[in-house]
Design a protein around this motif. Structure first.
Motif, short mmCIF file in Angstrom:
data_model
loop_
_atom_site.label_atom_id
_atom_site.label_comp_id
_atom_site.label_asym_id
_atom_site.label_seq_id
_atom_site.Cartn_x
_atom_site.Cartn_y
_atom_site.Cartn_z
N VAL A 1 0.86 -1.17 0.00
CA VAL A 1 0.00 0.00 0.00
C VAL A 1 0.90 1.23 0.00
O VAL A 1 1.81 1.33 0.83
N VAL A 2 0.64 2.13 -0.94
CA VAL A 2 1.37 3.38 -1.00
C VAL A 2 0.39 4.50 -0.63
O VAL A 2 -0.72 4.56 -1.19
N THR A 3 0.79 5.35 0.30
CA THR A 3 -0.01 6.51 0.66
C THR A 3 0.54 7.73 -0.08
O THR A 3 1.73 8.00 -0.02
N PHE A 4 -0.36 8.41 -0.78
CA PHE A 4 0.00 9.62 -1.52
C PHE A 4 -0.68 10.83 -0.90
O PHE A 4 -1.78 10.72 -0.35
N GLU A 5 -0.04 11.99 -1.04
CA GLU A 5 -0.62 13.24 -0.53
C GLU A 5 -1.97 13.52 -1.17
O GLU A 5 -2.88 13.99 -0.50
N ASP A 6 -2.07 13.24 -2.47
CA ASP A 6 -3.30 13.53 -3.20
C ASP A 6 -3.31 12.76 -4.52
O ASP A 6 -2.34 12.07 -4.85
N ALA A 7 -4.39 12.91 -5.27
CA ALA A 7 -4.52 12.20 -6.54
C ALA A 7 -3.46 12.64 -7.55
O ALA A 7 -2.98 11.83 -8.35
N ALA A 8 -3.08 13.91 -7.51
CA ALA A 8 -2.06 14.40 -8.45
C ALA A 8 -0.72 13.70 -8.21
O ALA A 8 -0.03 13.34 -9.16
N ALA A 9 -0.36 13.49 -6.95
CA ALA A 9 0.88 12.78 -6.63
C ALA A 9 0.81 11.33 -7.11
O ALA A 9 1.77 10.81 -7.67
N ARG A 10 -0.34 10.70 -6.90
CA ARG A 10 -0.54 9.32 -7.38
C ARG A 10 -0.41 9.26 -8.89
O ARG A 10 0.25 8.38 -9.45
N ASP A 11 -1.03 10.20 -9.58
CA ASP A 11 -0.99 10.21 -11.04
C ASP A 11 0.43 10.42 -11.57
O ASP A 11 0.81 9.80 -12.56
N TYR B 1 3.15 9.51 -10.00
CA TYR B 1 3.82 8.24 -9.69
C TYR B 1 3.56 7.22 -10.79
O TYR B 1 4.46 6.50 -11.23
N LEU B 2 2.32 7.15 -11.25
CA LEU B 2 1.95 6.13 -12.24
C LEU B 2 2.76 6.22 -13.52
O LEU B 2 3.04 5.18 -14.14
N VAL B 3 3.16 7.41 -13.91
CA VAL B 3 3.90 7.58 -15.17
C VAL B 3 5.39 7.85 -14.96
O VAL B 3 6.14 7.97 -15.94
N HIS B 4 5.81 7.93 -13.71
CA HIS B 4 7.23 8.22 -13.41
C HIS B 4 8.09 7.07 -13.96
O HIS B 4 7.79 5.89 -13.74
N PRO B 5 9.18 7.37 -14.67
CA PRO B 5 10.00 6.32 -15.28
C PRO B 5 10.53 5.28 -14.28
O PRO B 5 10.61 4.10 -14.61
N GLU B 6 10.88 5.71 -13.08
CA GLU B 6 11.39 4.74 -12.10
C GLU B 6 10.27 3.82 -11.61
O GLU B 6 10.50 2.64 -11.36
N HIS B 7 9.05 4.35 -11.49
CA HIS B 7 7.92 3.48 -11.13
C HIS B 7 7.63 2.49 -12.26
O HIS B 7 7.37 1.32 -12.01
N VAL B 8 7.68 2.98 -13.49
CA VAL B 8 7.43 2.10 -14.64
C VAL B 8 8.43 0.95 -14.65
O VAL B 8 8.05 -0.21 -14.87
#
Length: 102
Positions: free
Chosen positions: A59-69, A71-78
């Protein structure tokens, strides 16, 4: 805050040390992706037997939806995501995502 819940069905042959390395790679993203507040990971310990074969997760806790979004496209997450999918039984079908606003 957003809770990004990820449930996994790893391949049976995957060693515990390999799982740990994957979870640590997810946790390490907190240092490079803004807005990641916390990361928790581990095995399912529910006695109910209703996990549908998803026996590990994080489970990852994000500050808000923008931070989550972001993260989803960040190259290191990919890159970590690709590593996770390669370790799963059935690839993408070995994943279940669930995001909640808290």
């Amino acid at each position: 805050m957003i809770l990004h819940c990820v449930f996994l069905r790893f391949k049976a042959a995957l060693q515990a040390a390999d799982k740990q390395e994957i979870f640590e790679a997810v946790a390490a993203l907190k240092a490079v992706i803004p807005g990641m507040v916390d990361v928790k990971f581990g095995p399912n310990v529910s006695p109910e037997g209703l996990n549908g074969g998803f026996v590990d997760g994080f489970v990852v806790t994000f500050e808000d939806a923008a931070a989550r979004d972001a993260y989803l496209v960040h190259p290191e997450h990919v890159a970590v995501g690709d590593r996770i999918v390669a370790a799963l039984d059935g690839g993408l079908s070995g994943l279940l995502f669930f995001d909640m606003i808290v």
